[in-house]
Design a protein around this motif. Structure first.
Motif, PDB file in Angstrom:
ATOM      1  N   TRP A  31       0.441  -1.073   0.320  1.00 37.60           N
ATOM      2  CA  TRP A  31      -0.374  -0.135   0.371  1.00 37.60           C
ATOM      3  C   TRP A  31       1.230   0.988  -0.280  1.00 37.60           C
ATOM      4  O   TRP A  31       1.915   1.330   0.595  1.00 37.60           O
ATOM      5  CB  TRP A  31      -0.842  -0.015   1.351  1.00 37.60           C
ATOM      6  N   SER A  32       0.471   2.537  -0.624  1.00 37.86           N
ATOM      7  CA  SER A  32       0.401   3.634  -0.987  1.00 37.86           C
ATOM      8  C   SER A  32      -0.217   4.739  -0.690  1.00 37.86           C
ATOM      9  O   SER A  32      -1.115   5.248  -1.361  1.00 37.86           O
ATOM     10  CB  SER A  32       1.708   3.451  -2.150  1.00 37.86           C
ATOM     11  N   GLU A  59       7.752  11.808  -2.888  1.00 35.29           N
ATOM     12  CA  GLU A  59       7.574  11.894  -4.336  1.00 35.29           C
ATOM     13  C   GLU A  59       5.935  10.644  -4.068  1.00 35.29           C
ATOM     14  O   GLU A  59       5.457  10.776  -5.188  1.00 35.29           O
ATOM     15  CB  GLU A  59       8.764  11.663  -4.898  1.00 35.29           C
ATOM     16  N   GLU A  60       6.784  10.105  -4.146  1.00 32.80           N
ATOM     17  CA  GLU A  60       5.590   8.342  -4.868  1.00 32.80           C
ATOM     18  C   GLU A  60       5.141   8.136  -3.656  1.00 32.80           C
ATOM     19  O   GLU A  60       4.785   6.622  -3.467  1.00 32.80           O
ATOM     20  CB  GLU A  60       7.279   6.842  -4.802  1.00 32.80           C
ATOM     21  N   VAL A  85      -3.217   3.453  -3.425  1.00 33.01           N
ATOM     22  CA  VAL A  85      -2.858   3.020  -3.716  1.00 33.01           C
ATOM     23  C   VAL A  85      -2.319   1.411  -3.592  1.00 33.01           C
ATOM     24  O   VAL A  85      -1.671   1.147  -2.302  1.00 33.01           O
ATOM     25  CB  VAL A  85      -2.078   3.113  -5.055  1.00 33.01           C
ATOM     26  N   ALA A  86      -3.130   0.267  -4.087  1.00 34.08           N
ATOM     27  CA  ALA A  86      -2.365  -1.070  -3.756  1.00 34.08           C
ATOM     28  C   ALA A  86      -1.840  -1.756  -5.043  1.00 34.08           C
ATOM     29  O   ALA A  86      -2.390  -1.746  -5.878  1.00 34.08           O
ATOM     30  CB  ALA A  86      -3.413  -1.489  -3.062  1.00 34.08           C
ATOM     31  N   PHE A  90       6.006  -3.206  -4.943  1.00 34.71           N
ATOM     32  CA  PHE A  90       6.420  -1.807  -5.310  1.00 34.71           C
ATOM     33  C   PHE A  90       7.005  -2.467  -6.833  1.00 34.71           C
ATOM     34  O   PHE A  90       7.924  -2.661  -7.217  1.00 34.71           O
ATOM     35  CB  PHE A  90       7.355  -1.115  -4.169  1.00 34.71           C
ATOM     36  N   GLY A  91       7.069  -1.210  -7.582  1.00 40.46           N
ATOM     37  CA  GLY A  91       7.194  -1.298  -8.558  1.00 40.46           C
ATOM     38  C   GLY A  91       6.173  -1.217  -9.912  1.00 40.46           C
ATOM     39  O   GLY A  91       6.744  -1.754 -10.661  1.00 40.46           O
TER      40      GLY A  91
END
Length: 145
Positions: A31-32, A59-60, A85-86, A90-91
């Protein structure tokens, strides 16, 4: 797949981030949090100003575990703006997105080729349509016995 719905249920009570996250279960997602603005519950010790600044500077977005996200949601009274966001890793590209806009509307998006994301999407949409928010989902977004 995408759906938008009011930030308020038919009876006028707010639809909360906690209610939405209760539908997620425990998928192996990363998650982010890239936007967050909200108000905390009166008895919360959550420092929302600090969180909002961290998110603003990242930033991300700020990586956050689902457990920490749930703890956050349990202390939030009102979600004003959010972009969550899920991703499977990562990436990678996102599989599930939660957004709130100006305390008036929620938007949920799911990658239609991801079975888990579609299941979560369906539960959130059902909750928004019926006002009945389920909870207690286990690993992989499946309902716990």
């Amino acid at each position: 797949m995408e759906t938008r719905f009011s930030a308020f249920a038919k009876g006028g009570e707010p639809v909360t981030l906690k209610q939405i996250l209760d539908q997620v279960g425990d998928p192996p997602w990363h998650w982010s949090l890239s936007v967050f603005e909200g108000t905390s519950l009166a008895d919360s010790d959550l420092d929302l100003i600090d969180l909002e600044r961290k998110v603003e500077r990242a930033e991300e977005g700020v990586e956050i575990s689902l457990q920490s996200l749930r703890e956050l949601a349990g202390q939030v009274d009102q979600t004003i703006n959010i972009h969550l966001v899920a991703k499977v890793s990562f990436g990678s590209s996102c599989v599930f997105v939660v957004q709130a806009f100006d305390s008036t509307e929620w938007e949920i998006w799911a990658e239609d080729s991801d079975v888990v994301a579609v299941g979560v999407f369906d539960r959130v949409r059902e909750g928004a349509e019926t006002g009945v928010w389920r909870f207690g989902f286990g690993k992989g977004g499946r309902q716990a016995d």
